[in-house]
Design an enzyme around this catalytic site. Structure first.
Site, short mmCIF file in Angstrom:
data_model
loop_
_atom_site.label_atom_id
_atom_site.label_comp_id
_atom_site.label_asym_id
_atom_site.label_seq_id
_atom_site.Cartn_x
_atom_site.Cartn_y
_atom_site.Cartn_z
CE LYS A 284 17.79 18.86 27.33
NZ LYS A 284 18.26 17.59 26.73
N GLY B 293 11.63 13.11 25.98
CA GLY B 293 11.34 12.35 24.77
C GLY B 293 11.03 10.89 25.03
CG ASP C 124 19.76 19.68 23.57
OD1 ASP C 124 19.57 19.52 24.80
OD2 ASP C 124 20.23 18.80 22.84
#
Length: 264
Positions: free
Chosen positions: A6, A42, A159
């Protein structure tokens, strides 16, 4: 070895960082690693919305997602951020393919609350498409955007999406590459190893808050659903992917139980 990596959106914002990580992951794939990449975005989302005159609002760390914000999420996360990362992988020789959770309903989500709007929590992931792509030597690169059976998009926490996909994929490791050195204790020293119960204690005492609390919650869920090892590590460190795959003590290694926490 099958690994879910990730990548935090902050690491992908700068061209140099994006290409370095792509190069490191591509090199590992050439050496036989079976990998799937999940990414956030983000920081890029906030900047894009600000350009449209839309203020970003958050509740418990999650972006309130109106229909206008959701439209931007699709354009930015599944569009520019995903494709720029895919392009970086292609430039490094990897056969990367960009996806979102809506593709073949890779990740299905349900709404969390009316207050958050079109924010969803992953409820299941289907790894069949990913496994097929991996077998054909492709590198799946998945944006943190999910869907439902009515074709509705959901903005999901990257996540949480990584955990959902790692579980379906039966990944041996889940690597969170982020903009911090690892999990810090009350004395600001990075732990090298933590188990699930110790993660809960850090949350309960308020030592881990905000983004780190969210990561630990996700890590605990991953450990409970069968992922043997989760690592939270600094993606800005040169050679980080090779170091983590070799088992070097970088960042914080999270395991289900029985190990005593060590400070780096």
């Amino acid at each position: 070895m099958k690994v879910l990596i990730k990548l935090g959106g902050t690491l992908l914002d700068a061209v140099e960082s994006r290409h370095r990580l792509a190069q490191e992951i591509a090199a590992a794939v050439r050496q036989g690693l079976q990998a799937v990449v999940v990414h956030g975005g983000g920081k890029q989302m906030t900047r894009y919305l600000a350009g449209l005159g839309i203020e970003s609002r958050f509740v418990n760390g999650l972006r309130v997602t109106t229909p206008e914000v959701l439209d931007a999420v699709v354009k930015v996360l599944a569009g520019s951020v995903n494709q720029e990362l895919v392009a970086a992988f292609i430039a490094c020789g990897a056969q990367a393919i960009g996806l979102s959770g809506m593709d073949a309903l890779l990740t299905e989500a349900r709404p969390i609350s009316t207050e958050l709007g079109w924010v969803g929590k992953p409820v299941r992931s289907d790894a069949r498409l990913l496994n097929s792509l991996i077998e054909l030597s492709y590198l799946p690169v998945v944006a943190c955007l999910a869907g439902d059976r009515q074709g509705q998009f959901f903005n999901v926490n990257a996540d949480q999406m990584a955990v959902s996909i790692a579980g379906a994929l039966r990944a041996d490791k889940l690597l969170f590459l982020t903009d911090v050195d690892g999990v810090r204790g009350q004395n600001n020293v990075v732990y090298s190893t933590l188990n699930a119960e110790q993660c809960r204690q850090l949350i309960a005492t308020g030592t881990a808050t905000g983004g780190m609390q969210a990561k630990l919650d996700s890590a605990i869920e991953a450990l409970q659903t069968g992922t043997a090892e989760v690592v939270i590590a600094p993606g800005a460190t040169s050679g980080i992917v090779e170091k983590l795959l070799a088992g070097d003590a970088v960042g914080t290694r999270l395991v289900a139980h029985s190990e005593v926490p060590q400070r780096a």
